[in-house]
Each structure stands twice: as structure tokens, then as C-alpha cells.
Scaffold this motif. Sequence first.
Motif, PDB file in Angstrom:
ATOM      1  N   UNK A 264     -17.484  11.760 -55.337  1.00  0.00           N
ATOM      2  CA  UNK A 264     -17.785  13.391 -55.832  1.00  0.00           C
ATOM      3  C   UNK A 264     -18.843  13.576 -56.547  1.00  0.00           C
ATOM      4  N   UNK A 265     -19.950  14.538 -56.336  1.00  0.00           N
ATOM      5  CA  UNK A 265     -20.891  14.591 -57.072  1.00  0.00           C
ATOM      6  C   UNK A 265     -21.842  15.851 -56.489  1.00  0.00           C
ATOM      7  N   UNK A 266     -22.705  16.241 -57.192  1.00  0.00           N
ATOM      8  CA  UNK A 266     -23.915  17.082 -56.774  1.00  0.00           C
ATOM      9  C   UNK A 266     -25.081  16.703 -57.444  1.00  0.00           C
ATOM     10  N   UNK A 267     -26.208  16.467 -56.793  1.00  0.00           N
ATOM     11  CA  UNK A 267     -27.514  16.189 -57.420  1.00  0.00           C
ATOM     12  C   UNK A 267     -28.790  16.811 -56.729  1.00  0.00           C
ATOM     13  N   UNK A 268     -29.545  17.655 -57.800  1.00  0.00           N
ATOM     14  CA  UNK A 268     -30.493  18.382 -57.152  1.00  0.00           C
ATOM     15  C   UNK A 268     -31.771  17.772 -57.064  1.00  0.00           C
ATOM     16  N   UNK A 269     -32.655  18.031 -56.193  1.00  0.00           N
ATOM     17  CA  UNK A 269     -33.770  17.478 -55.797  1.00  0.00           C
ATOM     18  C   UNK A 269     -34.880  18.624 -55.339  1.00  0.00           C
ATOM     19  N   UNK A 270     -36.069  18.354 -55.263  1.00  0.00           N
ATOM     20  CA  UNK A 270     -37.140  19.328 -54.997  1.00  0.00           C
ATOM     21  C   UNK A 270     -37.011  20.055 -54.027  1.00  0.00           C
ATOM     22  N   UNK A 271     -36.920  19.733 -52.834  1.00  0.00           N
ATOM     23  CA  UNK A 271     -36.442  20.231 -51.618  1.00  0.00           C
ATOM     24  C   UNK A 271     -35.334  20.177 -50.695  1.00  0.00           C
ATOM     25  N   UNK A 272     -34.289  19.586 -51.644  1.00  0.00           N
ATOM     26  CA  UNK A 272     -32.836  19.393 -51.298  1.00  0.00           C
ATOM     27  C   UNK A 272     -32.058  18.984 -52.188  1.00  0.00           C
ATOM     28  N   UNK A 273     -30.792  18.998 -51.932  1.00  0.00           N
ATOM     29  CA  UNK A 273     -29.657  18.507 -52.764  1.00  0.00           C
ATOM     30  C   UNK A 273     -28.628  17.647 -52.142  1.00  0.00           C
ATOM     31  N   UNK A 274     -28.109  16.721 -52.711  1.00  0.00           N
ATOM     32  CA  UNK A 274     -27.369  15.794 -52.334  1.00  0.00           C
ATOM     33  C   UNK A 274     -25.894  16.039 -52.995  1.00  0.00           C
ATOM     34  N   UNK A 275     -24.908  16.588 -51.951  1.00  0.00           N
ATOM     35  CA  UNK A 275     -23.862  16.892 -52.437  1.00  0.00           C
ATOM     36  C   UNK A 275     -22.525  15.989 -51.804  1.00  0.00           C
ATOM     37  N   UNK A 276     -21.814  15.453 -52.614  1.00  0.00           N
ATOM     38  CA  UNK A 276     -20.668  14.618 -52.017  1.00  0.00           C
ATOM     39  C   UNK A 276     -19.419  15.034 -52.617  1.00  0.00           C
ATOM     40  N   UNK A 277     -18.488  15.120 -51.573  1.00  0.00           N
ATOM     41  CA  UNK A 277     -17.241  15.844 -51.734  1.00  0.00           C
ATOM     42  C   UNK A 277     -16.023  14.737 -51.586  1.00  0.00           C
ATOM     43  N   UNK A 278     -15.296  14.711 -52.616  1.00  0.00           N
ATOM     44  CA  UNK A 278     -14.192  13.680 -52.207  1.00  0.00           C
ATOM     45  C   UNK A 278     -12.979  14.564 -51.604  1.00  0.00           C
ATOM     46  N   UNK A 279     -13.098  15.011 -50.495  1.00  0.00           N
ATOM     47  CA  UNK A 279     -12.179  15.496 -49.762  1.00  0.00           C
ATOM     48  C   UNK A 279     -11.992  15.161 -48.424  1.00  0.00           C
ATOM     49  N   UNK A 280     -10.711  15.357 -47.750  1.00  0.00           N
ATOM     50  CA  UNK A 280     -10.528  14.799 -46.326  1.00  0.00           C
ATOM     51  C   UNK A 280     -11.503  15.427 -45.251  1.00  0.00           C
ATOM     52  N   UNK A 281     -11.606  16.763 -45.539  1.00  0.00           N
ATOM     53  CA  UNK A 281     -12.769  17.653 -44.547  1.00  0.00           C
ATOM     54  C   UNK A 281     -13.181  18.898 -45.068  1.00  0.00           C
ATOM     55  N   UNK A 282     -13.998  19.448 -44.630  1.00  0.00           N
ATOM     56  CA  UNK A 282     -14.667  20.674 -44.990  1.00  0.00           C
ATOM     57  C   UNK A 282     -13.524  21.630 -44.952  1.00  0.00           C
ATOM     58  N   UNK A 283     -12.872  21.776 -43.522  1.00  0.00           N
ATOM     59  CA  UNK A 283     -12.085  22.780 -43.064  1.00  0.00           C
ATOM     60  C   UNK A 283     -10.781  23.026 -44.116  1.00  0.00           C
ATOM     61  N   UNK A 284     -10.651  24.308 -44.467  1.00  0.00           N
ATOM     62  CA  UNK A 284      -9.640  24.374 -45.496  1.00  0.00           C
ATOM     63  C   UNK A 284      -9.970  24.406 -46.987  1.00  0.00           C
ATOM     64  N   UNK A 285     -11.204  23.796 -47.359  1.00  0.00           N
ATOM     65  CA  UNK A 285     -11.874  23.518 -48.621  1.00  0.00           C
ATOM     66  C   UNK A 285     -13.035  24.228 -48.643  1.00  0.00           C
ATOM     67  N   UNK A 286     -13.434  25.127 -47.931  1.00  0.00           N
ATOM     68  CA  UNK A 286     -14.812  26.035 -48.168  1.00  0.00           C
ATOM     69  C   UNK A 286     -14.950  26.503 -49.421  1.00  0.00           C
ATOM     70  N   UNK A 287     -14.088  27.168 -49.767  1.00  0.00           N
ATOM     71  CA  UNK A 287     -14.330  27.932 -51.275  1.00  0.00           C
ATOM     72  C   UNK A 287     -14.417  27.061 -52.295  1.00  0.00           C
ATOM     73  N   UNK A 288     -13.590  25.908 -52.292  1.00  0.00           N
ATOM     74  CA  UNK A 288     -13.655  24.955 -53.526  1.00  0.00           C
ATOM     75  C   UNK A 288     -14.978  24.164 -53.459  1.00  0.00           C
TER      76      UNK A 288
END
Length: 621
Positions: A264-288
Amino acid sequence: MKKQFLVGALTLAMVGAFAQAPQKPISYSISFPNAQHHEAEVAMTISPAPGGPLVLHMSRSSAGRYATHEFGKNVYNVKATDSNGRALIIKQIAGDVYQIANHGNAVKVSYTLYANWTDGTYAGIDQSHAHLNMPAVFMWLAGAEKRPIRFEFQDLQKYNWKVATQLKHEEANIYSAPNMQYMMDSPTELSDFKETHWNVTNSDGKKERINLTVHSNDDQGTIDNLGQMVQKVVQEEKAVFGELPTYDYGEYTFLDDVYPNNAGDGMEHRNSTCIVDAADKVAGNEIGLLSTFAHEYFHSWNVKRIRPKSLEPFDFTHANMSNELWFAEGFTQYYGELLLVRAGFHDVNEYGATLSGLVNSVLITPGAMKYPATEMSRKSVFTDAGVAIDPTNYQNNFTTYYYYGGAIALALDLRLRSEFNLTLDDYMRSVWLSRGRVMKPYTVADLQTDLGAITKSPKFAADFFDKYINGIEKNDYEALLAKAGLVLRKRAPGRPWIGLPPDFTGGRAAILRGVGAGYPIVISPVKNTPVYKAGLDAGDVIVKADGKDVTDAASVNAVFADKKPGDKVTIIYNNRSGQHTTTLLVEESPALEIVTFEKTGLSLSANQKAFRGAWLSSKVK
């Protein structure tokens, strides 16, 4: 000390020796023959190689992270050969530094990388993906920081992987970076990710492409829907600054990895960002999940282009300390949540809970009560995902610059609106135009100057910085929030509170439980809590409270459930020096909450309604 001096001397010598060498790419090849056991094979080719000893580093820090992380610990089987494949002597002269004293015109360095931690700082490899944060993966040659870089990603077909990165795509599986700084700032995801994209027309009429790549157990429809939500956030952020940054190669890429055992993390970069989520899937968790997207995307202006001078250029050999993280991270924290309200993903009641966290951080934490935001920023070299075996006392001497700075941003926004008919958006846009757009790194004094310029009141700017940023005074949040029809009040008036530290079941808690029956205190209590005032601390084991035996946090809390503020309770506890008795005075929690006038039964005036609307409504035209 001698080893450090030797490395520094060799590095300086290499800068001079390399100055005349042609700027040809340093090439990397990375393959994954043992991905199931989290290993990669990395080969680095230096041709032509500069004269004199070559000094090679594994990084100790990473762009966007301010503490050290010792990436060299996961590199082994390090070898060096010449252009004919003959072995060269490569000597490890420090934990993360290697030297090749004698070599020819071309040198190949190879090593095995172990990577099993998927977040924004480290790297994670298995048969499903290779999640690569570059400082954690690739060695680099001292003195060659300006040479272009060439990457070849192997085994893509073997694992059915594609490449998501801000690196420039040259051909097939070949990518490039103009220099080492750009390379280190270019996280790369190799996986069978799903992708969606859209174009945003910038203020100059040019279109820039925004890519969303997601490695998760979701169908394409879910990713497309998430893309539409992120697109709303992108438009709200563009409205703050009036324009998008000019992205290199005309693209910006969200790299999202979603899986339950991610860090679980988020890390900014110049032309991108790395987002790591400790969830089972995106569906149902979008707002969070959107909170991290909003925060990290704001960084493409604030941090990656509106750049603290203290972080420029970023040094990968040690921790990078800054006075300005209250602005770089804290103001970004404020906007990340505010823009979700403007985009329609949260309402004012939900936002009140978010603001409560910011205000509590500056009004009731020991760190903020004793130390200024600048000092808390400097502590990032220890606290920004820093790893320590020994216990720290951060709960009493540190308040995160994310929340500290976020609370300052909140106060400044409300004051600009009420005192100057301006907004924090105006201030951020001004800093963007004077600093970020032209890549002119700033200091704390520069930010004060910019505030004085936009308000036309250097006196206000000096007072604000002296009191709330360089000093430890606090803004009047109750009065400021009332202008938007929000009430700042006690969260639990009249209810008992003792300030018991969190309960932990492993590590030192297990050791302390072995001392004898009772409830062990593992973390030192926060100053000024009833537990702290009673003299209890880490290492103490509470055995009785109010005459009742206790074994865990629940049994301790049960004793106090029917108490009232002002009640006194006898505590018996053990520690290494024997058994002790103390008296604990029950208090009322100092924690605050922010709620709407409507929720408290108060009437919202026309001015308050207009103020709130101007603050929280969408700015997309």
C-alpha cells in the motif's frame, strides 16, 4: 570514515575523467528466469567506459522518499566482465558501492536482484508481474549521471507482460531515459495490466494523453469506470492551476497495482505516479482508492515541478532533508481530499471528518504543540517509511508534515477567502507560475514572498509564516470554520478517557506477556494523557485496575466504561523494578470533530452558504 572518503574521492575523480567522454547510452537488460522466487537478473553495459576506476552504486534513497532504505541489501552475485567476456575484478568497497579498478573500453556488470515488496519504494517480482522502482533495481555509475540510458525488458512474452512506464518507448521492448535522474524517477510495471486513457486539452490548445494502467483482478469495464472517475479528479486539479504541466513525451501515466498482500503506497513522479493498493480488487473500492490518485496527481505540479530547493538535485546516496515538506506534502494532502469534494465524490459531512484529522493534528498532538512545521519536515529523514528496530518516541515529538501542512493549508485557504477575497487556488497558481512552470526551486522564504505578493501584504505573509510555519502558534480554526457553517467541537464530551496506547499482540507485547499475567503497555503513552500522568509507560504490565484483574485492552477499557471525568482509579502494575501502585485520574478526551451547522441544529446563513459553496463546489468550466 576512510571508506566514505575513498568513495567520495573516486567519484570526484570520475567526474573529471568522464567530462570528455562521448555521451553514449548506458544499457540495462533485465530478465526474470526465477520470477516465482522473486529474482531478476540485471546486466549493465558501459560502453565506452571512462578511464580510471569505475565506481558503481546501489541507491540508498528513492525519489519521493526522504529516508534511507539501503537497496544494496537485495543485490548479490555481482560480477564484471570485459567486451570479450573475461572476468574483471570488482571489489565491494561499501555495502552499496562497488569498484572496478582495471578495465577496458567496455564493461558489463551483472547481478541478481531479490524483490518481494510491492509498494512505491521497493520492487516486487513474481510470475504475475515485475513492479520496478528504479533506485531499488538498477546500479548506476558515479560521474555518468548525464549519460542517456537504454533499457531492454526481457521475458515479456514468456509471462504475457506489457510495459507501463513514463520511459520513452523506442521499439519493441526497448525504452530510454535522457539521464540518470529521469531514469530513477520512472517506475515501471511489467504485467498483463488493463488500460484506459483519455486526452485533456491544455490551456495552450495542445492535447496531453492521460493513461490509467491497472494490474488487478478486475474486468475492463471496471477499469474504464475508474478511468472516468479519475478523469474528473484530473479536471478539478487542472482548474486549480489553470493548466496541466507540459508532460515529457506528451503523456502522463497512472501505474496502479491492486492486490491484498501489497504494502500500500502512492509515489509521485515527473510524468507518472505509482499507486499500490492493498485491496482484493478495484470493483467496490473505487471511492476509497481515489484519495491516493488525487494526492499523487497533485504532485505533478507540487513537488515534481514546484520543487523545494533542498531536494534539487535529488541525492541517491543518502537521506534528503527538507524544510518545505509541510508545503510539498501537506498542501498536497489538503488538496487531495478537497478536490474529491469538488469532483462530487464526497459531501460536506464526509469532508468534515477529513478536516477533523487535520485540525486535531495541530491542536492536540505533542509534536505540533512544541515544534514548528519546518522542524517536522526535517524529521522526514527518519519518519518517511523509515525502518527502525528500536522503539522511538515519535508520538511525543513528531506530528506528520502531511497533516500539519494540511491544517496550515486549510487555515490559509479560509483566511485568504475571508480577509483578501482570494483563495488558496490563487496562491498555488501564483507559486506555479513563478516557480513550478519555469522549474525555479524554492525556499521557505520564497513561499513567504509569493504570499506577500498575491495578498499585496508582505506584513500578513511575514506574520503568517512567523507564527504558523516557522513558529508554533495556531490559527483560530473554530472561527475560520464557522465562516463556512462548520462547527469545531469536542468529539466525546463527558465520556471517560484515559489515553491507553494501542494494543499490539506480537513482538514486544508477546515478550512482556511472558513476564506474567496482565496487560502489557508496548508503546510509550502520549504526553498529557491520563495514563502518562499516572506514570505508566512502555514495559509496564497492568495487573489490576479498580481492584479488578485485567488481561488485555478490552478488560482495561471495561473498567473505565462507567467512569466519569474526574474519577480516580487505583492501578497496580509490574515492571522490571517490581510491583507498583498509582492513581489514574479519568479525563475527557481532547479530540475534536468538525460537523455542519445543520447537523447541530443551527441555521446556515446566506453568507455561510455562499462561502461554503465557493470553497467546495466544482471549478471545472
